[in-house]
Design an enzyme around this catalytic site. Structure first.
Site, PDB file in Angstrom:
ATOM      1  N   CYS A  93      54.176  23.644 -61.635  1.00  0.00           N
ATOM      2  CA  CYS A  93      54.830  23.295 -60.372  1.00  0.00           C
ATOM      3  C   CYS A  93      55.417  21.893 -60.360  1.00  0.00           C
ATOM      4  O   CYS A  93      56.149  21.533 -59.435  1.00  0.00           O
ATOM      5  CB  CYS A  93      53.857  23.478 -59.208  1.00  0.00           C
ATOM      6  SG  CYS A  93      53.309  25.190 -59.006  1.00  0.00           S
ATOM      7  N   HIS A 139      56.387  19.142 -53.599  1.00  0.00           N
ATOM      8  CA  HIS A 139      56.172  20.525 -54.027  1.00  0.00           C
ATOM      9  C   HIS A 139      55.497  21.280 -52.890  1.00  0.00           C
ATOM     10  O   HIS A 139      54.517  20.802 -52.303  1.00  0.00           O
ATOM     11  CB  HIS A 139      55.314  20.566 -55.287  1.00  0.00           C
ATOM     12  CG  HIS A 139      54.724  21.908 -55.559  1.00  0.00           C
ATOM     13  ND1 HIS A 139      55.490  23.048 -55.681  1.00  0.00           N
ATOM     14  CD2 HIS A 139      53.425  22.310 -55.700  1.00  0.00           C
ATOM     15  CE1 HIS A 139      54.702  24.087 -55.894  1.00  0.00           C
ATOM     16  NE2 HIS A 139      53.450  23.665 -55.917  1.00  0.00           N
ATOM     17  N   ASN A 187      54.631  29.377 -51.917  1.00  0.00           N
ATOM     18  CA  ASN A 187      54.672  28.472 -53.061  1.00  0.00           C
ATOM     19  C   ASN A 187      55.533  29.124 -54.139  1.00  0.00           C
ATOM     20  O   ASN A 187      55.147  30.133 -54.721  1.00  0.00           O
ATOM     21  CB  ASN A 187      53.248  28.227 -53.565  1.00  0.00           C
ATOM     22  CG  ASN A 187      53.177  27.255 -54.731  1.00  0.00           C
ATOM     23  OD1 ASN A 187      54.149  27.047 -55.438  1.00  0.00           O
ATOM     24  ND2 ASN A 187      52.004  26.672 -54.933  1.00  0.00           N
TER      25      ASN A 187
END
Length: 353
Positions: free
Chosen positions: A120, A262, A292
């Site tokens: 990520c 993020h 996500n």
């Protein structure tokens, strides 16, 4: 005595185009509730997520990457770049990398193309790589894509993780410019801690533990994450990395116009903002409607910011990511003047030529 000459602007990578692509299937919490023995309230309380997008069975990471890349190139005003970098944890194949295919489908055969695997944090790492190619004069233009299909690696029956992740891709185009103009990428901070490599992982499928139908368990073939430990590390590393970049630039958090972290989950975003002393309204969030999306989450936030007109020319933007590895990274940039956003098209219009 001669006067001191003003310092000349330095060569820098400048953001000149953005684009994003989500799969067309949007899945709300109620649609997951029955199969996961949960409900909308449980999911929202723990993650802040209301919906996410799932790729179609015949859709691959490269498909979303191509769509997002095409949109970013159109937004930049030129379909030509000298390099393509794809940050992803879910490549089309273990071998070869996905970036050369993305480049070829965009009509960019012959350019440099490679993948970045930093989970990520991948987009920030790829952004640093792209900036490095420009400042070292390898090329004058780079397409940087973050794309992930986490639905391919998350166990759909895993209540802790299946509600969190979605699929998507985001992209930016970088061009050669100077460090004083809007769009210029500034300071970077990158870090890792491989001691905790098993905190966020897919155990099987690599050279350490190849998949063996007779011996590999169902759990070993899917994404696993130790949520409570990840939460603590994510907050500490994202806030610390953000501060490191601010210190390099000689800026305070109060001088940041938009914080783009993020999109892990809403709790982490709120905690990081509080830790930094940043009003939450200056924090870009789309996790509520997208979940996500891994390496795609930061460029998708940039694309959404452009569509919504959330950033003005010259605004200071702080990007911060955290992911498996463990890895983390941050970057400062100023917002450029961009043409109007290119709206998403239907999937069939994104087919390879």
């Amino acid at each position: 005595m001669l006067g001191t000459s003003p310092q000349r602007p330095s060569r820098a990578a400048v953001l000149c185009g953005v684009g994003g692509q989500l799969p067309w299937l949007k899945v709300g919490n109620d649609e997951l509730a029955d199969q996961l023995d949960t409900d909308d309230a449980w999911i929202r309380t723990r993650t802040g997520i209301r919906a996410r997008h799932f790729a179609a069975p015949d859709e691959a990471t490269s498909d979303l990457a191509v769509a997002a890349g095409r949109r970013a190139l159109a937004n930049s005003g030129s379909a030509t770049v000298g390099a393509v970098i794809v940050a992803t944890t879910t490549p089309d194949r273990t071998c070869p990398a996905t970036a050369p295919l993305v480049a070829a489908r965009l009509g960019l055969t012959g350019v440099a193309a490679f993948d970045v695997g930093a989970v990520c944090s991948g987009f920030v790492y790829a952004l640093a790589a792209g900036a490095g190619l420009i400042t070292s004069r390898v090329t004058d233009r780079v397409l940087v894509v973050g794309a992930d299909l986490y639905t391919r690696i998350v166990d759909p029956g895993d209540r802790q993780n299946a509600v969190v992740f979605g699929d998507g891709a985001g992209a930016v185009v970088l061009r050669t410019g100077h460090d004083t103009e809007p769009g210029a990428l500034g300071f970077f901070d990158l870090g890792s801690d491989g001691v905790h490599e098993d905190m966020i992982t897919v155990p099987a499928g690599g050279s350490r533990l190849p998949v063996d139908p007779a011996r590999t368990s169902h759990a070993e073939k899917h994404f696993t994450m130790r949520g409570k430990e990840v939460y603590r590390h994510a907050v500490r590393r994202m806030a610390g990395s953000a501060r490191a970049v601010l210190e390099q630039a000689g800026l305070s958090i109060g001088e940041i116009d938009l914080f783009v972290p993020h999109q892990a989950n809403l709790r982490i975003l709120r905690t990081v903002a509080t830790d930094l002393g940043l009003p939450f309204e200056r924090c870009a969030t789309h996790v509520q409607e997208m979940g996500n999306t891994g390496a795609a989450s930061i460029p998708l936030a940039l694309a959404r910011s452009h569509v919504d007109g959330a950033s003005g020319v010259g605004d200071r933007i702080l990007l911060t990511g955290f992911g498996g590895g463990l890895t983390w990274g941050s970057c400062l940039l100023t917002w450029p003047s961009l043409p109007p956003a290119v709206e998403p098209s239907r999937p069939e219009e994104e087919a390879a030529p």
